[in-house]
Enzyme design. Structure first.
Site, PDB file in Angstrom:
ATOM      1  N   GLU A  76      52.191  22.373  80.228  1.00 56.47           N
ATOM      2  CA  GLU A  76      52.811  21.274  80.969  1.00 56.47           C
ATOM      3  C   GLU A  76      52.250  21.188  82.389  1.00 56.47           C
ATOM      4  O   GLU A  76      52.023  20.103  82.912  1.00 56.47           O
ATOM      5  CB  GLU A  76      54.340  21.465  81.026  1.00 56.47           C
ATOM      6  CG  GLU A  76      55.052  21.392  79.683  1.00 56.47           C
ATOM      7  CD  GLU A  76      54.924  22.655  78.846  1.00 56.47           C
ATOM      8  OE1 GLU A  76      54.294  23.629  79.311  1.00 56.47           O
ATOM      9  OE2 GLU A  76      55.435  22.667  77.712  1.00 56.47           O
ATOM     10  N   LEU A 237      35.594  44.722  58.794  1.00 59.82           N
ATOM     11  CA  LEU A 237      36.773  43.881  59.068  1.00 59.82           C
ATOM     12  C   LEU A 237      36.832  43.388  60.510  1.00 59.82           C
ATOM     13  O   LEU A 237      37.917  43.239  61.089  1.00 59.82           O
ATOM     14  CB  LEU A 237      38.084  44.625  58.714  1.00 59.82           C
ATOM     15  CG  LEU A 237      38.182  45.138  57.279  1.00 59.82           C
ATOM     16  CD1 LEU A 237      39.510  45.851  57.061  1.00 59.82           C
ATOM     17  CD2 LEU A 237      38.032  44.004  56.262  1.00 59.82           C
ATOM     18  N   GLY A 323      42.251  44.047  47.658  1.00 53.74           N
ATOM     19  CA  GLY A 323      41.979  43.688  46.269  1.00 53.74           C
ATOM     20  C   GLY A 323      43.271  43.319  45.549  1.00 53.74           C
ATOM     21  O   GLY A 323      44.355  43.275  46.151  1.00 53.74           O
ATOM     22  N   ALA A 327      47.383  43.259  46.521  1.00 56.15           N
ATOM     23  CA  ALA A 327      47.813  41.858  46.677  1.00 56.15           C
ATOM     24  C   ALA A 327      49.037  41.577  45.794  1.00 56.15           C
ATOM     25  O   ALA A 327      49.995  40.926  46.226  1.00 56.15           O
ATOM     26  CB  ALA A 327      46.676  40.912  46.318  1.00 56.15           C
TER      27      ALA A 327
HETATM   28  N1  LIG Z   1      36.310  39.395  46.818  1.00 57.53           N
HETATM   29  C1  LIG Z   1      37.275  39.728  47.616  1.00 57.53           C
HETATM   30  O1  LIG Z   1      37.826  38.907  48.331  1.00 57.53           O
HETATM   31  C2  LIG Z   1      37.695  41.138  47.662  1.00 57.53           C
HETATM   32  C3  LIG Z   1      37.246  42.031  46.753  1.00 57.53           C
HETATM   33  N2  LIG Z   1      37.673  43.312  46.762  1.00 57.53           N
HETATM   34  C4  LIG Z   1      37.229  44.197  45.681  1.00 57.53           C
HETATM   35  O2  LIG Z   1      38.381  44.611  44.965  1.00 57.53           O
HETATM   36  C5  LIG Z   1      38.206  45.941  44.502  1.00 57.53           C
HETATM   37  C6  LIG Z   1      39.392  46.793  44.965  1.00 57.53           C
HETATM   38  O3  LIG Z   1      40.576  46.266  44.458  1.00 57.53           O
HETATM   39  P1  LIG Z   1      41.977  47.000  44.585  1.00 57.53           P
HETATM   40  O4  LIG Z   1      41.871  48.409  44.157  1.00 57.53           O
HETATM   41  O5  LIG Z   1      42.967  46.173  43.927  1.00 57.53           O
HETATM   42  O6  LIG Z   1      42.219  46.864  46.133  1.00 57.53           O
HETATM   43  P2  LIG Z   1      42.846  47.661  47.342  1.00 57.53           P
HETATM   44  O7  LIG Z   1      42.172  48.946  47.594  1.00 57.53           O
HETATM   45  O8  LIG Z   1      42.768  46.699  48.455  1.00 57.53           O
HETATM   46  O9  LIG Z   1      44.336  47.952  46.913  1.00 57.53           O
HETATM   47  C7  LIG Z   1      44.732  49.063  46.113  1.00 57.53           C
HETATM   48  C8  LIG Z   1      44.962  50.334  46.915  1.00 57.53           C
HETATM   49  O10 LIG Z   1      45.894  50.090  47.927  1.00 57.53           O
HETATM   50  C9  LIG Z   1      46.615  51.284  48.232  1.00 57.53           C
HETATM   51  N3  LIG Z   1      48.055  51.038  48.203  1.00 57.53           N
HETATM   52  C10 LIG Z   1      48.931  51.472  49.129  1.00 57.53           C
HETATM   53  N4  LIG Z   1      50.160  51.073  48.866  1.00 57.53           N
HETATM   54  C11 LIG Z   1      50.103  50.349  47.761  1.00 57.53           C
HETATM   55  C12 LIG Z   1      51.081  49.667  47.007  1.00 57.53           C
HETATM   56  N5  LIG Z   1      52.381  49.650  47.368  1.00 57.53           N
HETATM   57  N6  LIG Z   1      50.704  49.019  45.905  1.00 57.53           N
HETATM   58  C13 LIG Z   1      49.401  49.020  45.549  1.00 57.53           C
HETATM   59  N7  LIG Z   1      48.417  49.658  46.226  1.00 57.53           N
HETATM   60  C14 LIG Z   1      48.772  50.333  47.328  1.00 57.53           C
HETATM   61  C15 LIG Z   1      46.192  52.310  47.200  1.00 57.53           C
HETATM   62  O11 LIG Z   1      45.232  53.101  47.879  1.00 57.53           O
HETATM   63  P3  LIG Z   1      44.999  54.646  47.544  1.00 57.53           P
HETATM   64  O12 LIG Z   1      44.427  54.655  46.163  1.00 57.53           O
HETATM   65  O13 LIG Z   1      44.033  55.096  48.595  1.00 57.53           O
HETATM   66  O14 LIG Z   1      46.325  55.312  47.650  1.00 57.53           O
HETATM   67  C16 LIG Z   1      45.548  51.452  46.117  1.00 57.53           C
HETATM   68  O15 LIG Z   1      44.563  52.132  45.404  1.00 57.53           O
HETATM   69  C17 LIG Z   1      36.893  46.407  45.038  1.00 57.53           C
HETATM   70  O16 LIG Z   1      35.930  46.295  44.042  1.00 57.53           O
HETATM   71  C18 LIG Z   1      36.591  45.447  46.171  1.00 57.53           C
HETATM   72  O17 LIG Z   1      35.198  45.256  46.325  1.00 57.53           O
HETATM   73  C19 LIG Z   1      38.566  43.764  47.694  1.00 57.53           C
HETATM   74  C20 LIG Z   1      39.031  42.915  48.651  1.00 57.53           C
HETATM   75  C21 LIG Z   1      38.659  41.523  48.700  1.00 57.53           C
HETATM   76  N1  LIG Z   2      33.336  40.151  48.869  1.00 56.85           N
HETATM   77  C1  LIG Z   2      33.767  39.222  49.733  1.00 56.85           C
HETATM   78  C2  LIG Z   2      34.801  39.510  50.655  1.00 56.85           C
HETATM   79  N2  LIG Z   2      35.382  40.742  50.689  1.00 56.85           N
HETATM   80  C3  LIG Z   2      36.225  41.197  51.763  1.00 56.85           C
HETATM   81  O1  LIG Z   2      35.518  41.340  52.971  1.00 56.85           O
HETATM   82  C4  LIG Z   2      35.462  42.724  53.348  1.00 56.85           C
HETATM   83  C5  LIG Z   2      34.144  43.042  54.009  1.00 56.85           C
HETATM   84  O2  LIG Z   2      34.221  42.623  55.344  1.00 56.85           O
HETATM   85  P1  LIG Z   2      33.086  42.999  56.413  1.00 56.85           P
HETATM   86  O3  LIG Z   2      32.699  44.431  56.179  1.00 56.85           O
HETATM   87  O4  LIG Z   2      33.735  42.823  57.746  1.00 56.85           O
HETATM   88  O5  LIG Z   2      31.967  42.072  56.209  1.00 56.85           O
HETATM   89  C6  LIG Z   2      35.696  43.431  52.045  1.00 56.85           C
HETATM   90  O6  LIG Z   2      36.145  44.743  52.170  1.00 56.85           O
HETATM   91  C7  LIG Z   2      36.739  42.586  51.416  1.00 56.85           C
HETATM   92  O7  LIG Z   2      37.974  42.781  52.008  1.00 56.85           O
HETATM   93  N3  LIG Z   2      35.209  38.497  51.491  1.00 56.85           N
HETATM   94  C8  LIG Z   2      34.612  37.277  51.480  1.00 56.85           C
HETATM   95  O8  LIG Z   2      35.001  36.406  52.255  1.00 56.85           O
HETATM   96  N4  LIG Z   2      33.631  37.021  50.631  1.00 56.85           N
HETATM   97  C9  LIG Z   2      33.175  37.913  49.738  1.00 56.85           C
HETATM   98  O9  LIG Z   2      32.271  37.608  48.976  1.00 56.85           O
END
Ligand SMILES: NC(=O)C1=CN([C@@H]2O[C@H](COP(=O)(O)OP(=O)(O)OC[C@H]3O[C@@H](n4cnc5c(N)ncnc54)[C@H](OP(=O)(O)O)[C@@H]3O)[C@@H](O)[C@H]2O)C=CC1
Ligand SMILES: Nc1c(N[C@@H]2O[C@H](COP(=O)(O)O)[C@@H](O)[C@H]2O)[nH]c(=O)[nH]c1=O
Length: 593
Positions: A76, A237, A323, A327
Site C-alpha cells: 500500500e 533438491l 516416490g 506419496a
Molecule cells: N519421476 C519422479 O518424479 C520421481 C521418481 N522417483 C523414483 O521413485 C523411486 C523411489 O520411490 P519410493 O521408494 O516410493 O520413494 P521414496 O523414497 O520417496 O519413499 C519411500 C521411503 O520413504 C521413507 N518413509 C518414511 N516414512 C514413510 C511412510 N510413513 N510411508 C512410506 N515411506 C516412508 C522410507 O524410507 P526408508 O526406507 O529409508 O525408511 C521409504 O522407503 C526411485 O526409483 C526414484 O528414482 C522419486 C521421486 C520422484
Molecule cells: N526424474 C525426474 C524428477 N525426479 C525428482 O527430482 C529429484 C532430483 O533433483 P535434482 O537432484 O535437484 O536435480 C529426484 O530425486 C526426484 O525427486 N523430477 C523431474 O522433474 N523430472 C524427472 O524426470
C-alpha cells in the site's frame, strides 16, 4: 398510486448497467492486485502475498506495489508513493486485507493519508487475530470498504475473489488445516511410470519442465523426499533457475539405511533435516550431525506428524518430490493439498516400474480422488497437469450461515467472528456440552419440579414424555435414572431406533424447544456457566460433534449446529436482559438442593 412502472424502471436499469461496469472494473483491478502480489513468491521465503493497485474512479491505474518480503515496505505504501497526488479520491485495490504485524498500522495509515476514498478488498486476512482489523480501521476513518463476496457479489466478482484465494492458497490452507500447504509433484512417462524398473529416473521430463520445478522449489519452504529416493537418485533438491529462495531439504527415513556420502549431506548452501523413527541407527544419526545435518526423531514417523511438526516450526508450504510409496502415505493421511504432474511423451514399460502413487486401498474407480480447479499447460514437449485435492478453504464461519448469524445473535459480526468449538466435557468450553454434570430442575406436565442429572437426561427422556403407553413411561423413568449422560444418550437413541412407536408424535417439532428450555435452566442457575457463556460474546459457538449433524457442526462444517445456535441465542437473550441471572438462579439452586 400516481407512479407508472416506467418512472421507476429507467433509473433502475441505468443503475444496474453502472453496477455492471463498476463491478467489471473492480474485478479486473483486484485480479491485477493478485497478479502483482504473486511477483514476490519465489524470491524470498514464502510469506503472505500482498498487492495494491490504486486507480482513479475512471479506472486509470496510477500506482502499484507488492510486498517483497515480511518487514519490507508494504504494498500500500509503495502504491501510494507511486500514485502521488492522484491518490486523492482514488480507489485502492488490495488482494488481501493488510495484516498489521508490527502494530504500526503502516498500510492503513498510508491509504488514509493519501486521501483514498474507497478500498476494495479481495479477502479478509486469514489469520484470526488479524482478521477484520484493517477493514474496521479504514471504515472508522470514513473510507468506503467493499469486501468481495460480502459487499460485492456477482459471477465476475466471484472469479476475481478466486484469484485472491489462489495467490495466498498456502496461507489459507495452513490457517485452516494447521499443517503447511503441501504440493505433490512428480514427473511420469505417458505409461504412468516415475522410473524404469531398475529405479533409474533421470530424466523423464524435459529440461524446460525441470526448470519449472526449480521455480516450484523456490516457492516452497522445504522439499521432501523419502529414503529410497535418496538411495536411488542421490538428489540435490536445490533451486537452480537463477537466484531466488532456496528451500530446506527434508528426508523422511524410518530405517536411516542411507548412504554415508550424499549430495543432501552437503549443507554448505542449504540445510537438510532428516526426519526419522525414534532410536533409529544412533551411530548414523551421529554421522549426520557431524556433517551439520539436523536429525529429528518421531515416535512413529508418518506424514501427518511431520507436517504438524513443520507447522509448529512456522513452515507455510512444502513440495513433496518423493516416490510413490511415500506419496501414497502422504495422500492417505490427508496432508497433500495440490498435485503437479509433469507428463512426458515417453513410454518405458516395465511391470515393476514404479508409479507416482502407491497403494491407497481403493478398489473401485468411484473411489478415485478427483482434482479440482485443474490446469493444463504445455511445457516444451511435456504436459503439466495441476489441480487441488482439497478446495481452497473458506475462512468465514458457515455454521450458522453468514445470513443467519446476525438473526440468531446480533452481537456476532459474521465475517469477523472467531469460532469457539466445544465437544467433550474436558475441553476448555466443555461445560457447554449437554453431557456436562450440571443437574437441572424442570417442571413436569403437572407443574411439579423434578431434578434431572444433566441436560442430556432431560432431553433424551422427553422423546417419550406424554405417550400413553406404560412402556414409554418406563423409558422416561429409566432414562431419568441413567447413571451418566452417556448412558442416558445411549438409552434414548436405542429405544428411539428400536421402538419408534414409543416416541411422541410431535417430537421432531418440539425437540428444539425441549432443548432450549433445558439449556435456559442450566445457564440460568449456574452463575459460573452463565459467565462462561457471556464471555464468548462475539464468537460463533459450534458443537464439534463429527457424528451428530443436527445438534453438532459435523466434521467439515456440514452439520446444522443447533446446539451452538441455541447457546448463541441464549447468550444474546441473557445480554439483553439486565436482570441476568443470579437472583432467579439462587432460588432455582435452592430447589435443586
Ligand atoms: N519421476 C519422479 O518424479 C520421481 C521418481 N522417483 C523414483 O521413485 C523411486 C523411489 O520411490 P519410493 O521408494 O516410493 O520413494 P521414496 O523414497 O520417496 O519413499 C519411500 C521411503 O520413504 C521413507 N518413509 C518414511 N516414512 C514413510 C511412510 N510413513 N510411508 C512410506 N515411506 C516412508 C522410507 O524410507 P526408508 O526406507 O529409508 O525408511 C521409504 O522407503 C526411485 O526409483 C526414484 O528414482 C522419486 C521421486 C520422484
Ligand atoms: N526424474 C525426474 C524428477 N525426479 C525428482 O527430482 C529429484 C532430483 O533433483 P535434482 O537432484 O535437484 O536435480 C529426484 O530425486 C526426484 O525427486 N523430477 C523431474 O522433474 N523430472 C524427472 O524426470
Amino acid at each position: 398510486m400516481g407512479f407508472s412502472l416506467g418512472a421507476f424502471s429507467t433509473p433502475i436499469i441505468c443503475k444496474t448497467n453502472n453496477n455492471n461496469i463498476t463491478q467489471a472494473l473492480d474485478a479486473s483491478l483486484i485480479r491485477r492486485a493478485a497478479e502483482i502480489a504473486d511477483k514476490s513468491a519465489g524470491f524470498t521465503s514464502p510469506h503472505p502475498n500482498f498487492g495494491c493497485v490504486i486507480a482513479t474512479t475512471a479506472g486509470k491505474v496510477v500506482g502499484e506495489g507488492y510486498l517483497y518480503a515480511q518487514g519490507t515496505e508494504p504494498a500500500e505504501v509503495q502504491a501510494v508513493e507511486a500514485a502521488g497526488n492522484w491518490g486523492k479520491g482514488a480507489t485502492a485495490y488490495l488482494n488481501m486485507e493488510p495484516g498489521d504485524c508490527h502494530g504500526d498500522r503502516t498500510a492503513v495509515s498510508a491509504l488514509i493519508k493519501a486521501g483514498i476514498t474507497r478500498v476494495v478488498v479481495g479477502i479478509r486476512h486469514p489469520l484470526q487475530h488479524l482478521r477484520g482489523h484493517a477493514v474496521r480501521a479504514l471504515r472508522s476513518e470514513g473510507l468506503q470498504v467493499d469486501v468481495l463476496g460480502e459487499d460485492l457479489q456477482s459471477k465476475i466478482i466471484e472469479e476475481a475473489l478466486k484469484s485472491c484465494l489462489l495467490v495466498n492458497a498456502p496461507l489459507l490452507y495452513r490457517a485452516a488445516s494447521r499443517v503447511p500447504f503441501s504440493v505433490l509433484k512428480y514427473a511420469m512417462t505417458l505409461d504412468g511410470k516415475i522410473a524404469a524398473s531398475t529405479g533409474h529416473a533421470t530424466w523423464i521430463s524435459s529440461k524446460k519442465s525441470r526448470t519449472r520445478v526449480f521455480e516450484l522449489r523456490g516457492r516452497s519452504d522445504a522439499v521432501i523426499v523419502g529414503g529410497n529416493t535418496v538411495r536411488k537418485d542421490n538428489p540435490r533438491l536445490t533451486a537452480r533457475h537463477g537466484g531466488g529462495h532456496l528451500p530446506m531439504r527434508i528426508v523422511m527415513s524410518r530405517t536411516l539405511n542411507l548412504p554415508e556420502v550424499a549430495n543432501l549431506w552437503d549443507v554448505a548452501e542449504v540445510p537438510t533435516i532428516v526426519a526419522t523413527q525414534r532410536g533409529a541407527r544412533k551411530s548414523f544419526q551421529k554421522l549426520l550431525a557431524s556433517k551439520g545435518v539436523e536429525v529429528v526423531e518421531f515416535d512413529i514417523l508418518n506424514p501427518k506428524d511431520v507436517m504438524e511438526y513443520l507447522y509448529d516450526r512456522g513452515y507455510v508450504s512444502i513440495l513433496w518430490e518423493c516416490g510413490g510409496t511415500l506419496a501414497a502415505s502422504a495422500i492417505s493421511s490427508g496432508v497433500i493439498h495440490k498435485v503437479y504432474a509433469f507428463v512426458a511423451p515417453k513410454i518405458i514399460g516395465g511391470k515393476s516400474a514404479p508409479s507416482p502413487v502407491g497403494e491407497l486401498g481403493m478398489v473401485e474407480m468411484t473411489q478415485a480422488l478427483e482434482l479440482i480447479d485443474v490446469c493444463y499447460e504445455q511445457i516444451g514437449p511435456d504436459m503439466l497437469i495441476s489441480g487441488y485435492l482439497q478446495p481452497v478453504p473458506d475462512m468465514t464461519p458457515v455454521i450458522p450461515s453468514v445470513d443467519e448469524t446476525s438473526e440468531i445473535d446480533p452481537t456476532v459480526s459474521p465475517y469477523e467472528s472467531s469460532i469457539i468449538f466445544f465437544y467433550k466435557t474436558w475441553d476448555p468450553y466443555g461445560a457447554f456440552s449437554n453431557f456436562s454434570p450440571h443437574p437441572i430442575r424442570m417442571p413436569d406436565e403437572n407443574g411439579d419440579y423434578l431434578t434431572w442429572s444433566s441436560v442430556e437426561h432431560y432431553y433424551q427422556a422427553h422423546k417419550f414424555v406424554g405417550v400413553s403407553d406404560p412402556a414409554a413411561r418406563k423409558c422416561v423413568e429409566d432414562i431419568k435414572s441413567a447413571r451418566s449422560p452417556e448412558e442416558a444418550a445411549r438409552m434414548g437413541r436405542t429405544i428411539q431406533r428400536q421402538h419408534p412407536n414409543l416416541v411422541r408424535s410431535d417430537w421432531e417439532s418440539v425437540k428444539i424447544d425441549v432443548m432450549y428450555r433445558a439449556l435456559k435452566c442450566k445457564f440460568s442457575i449456574y452463575p459460573h456457566l452463565n459467565s462462561m457463556l457471556l464471555s464468548t460474546v462475539g464468537s460463533v459457538l459450534v458443537e464439534a460433534s463429527p457424528h451428530d449433524l443436527f445438534w453438532g457442526g459435523g466434521r467439515e462444517g456440514e452439520g446444522l449446529n443447533y446446539l451452538g445456535r441455541l447457546l448463541m441465542q441464549l447468550r444474546s437473550e441473557f445480554l439483553g436482559d439486565s436482570s441476568t441471572p443470579s437472583e432467579s438462579s439462587i432460588t432455582y439452586q435452592e430447589k435443586i438442593k
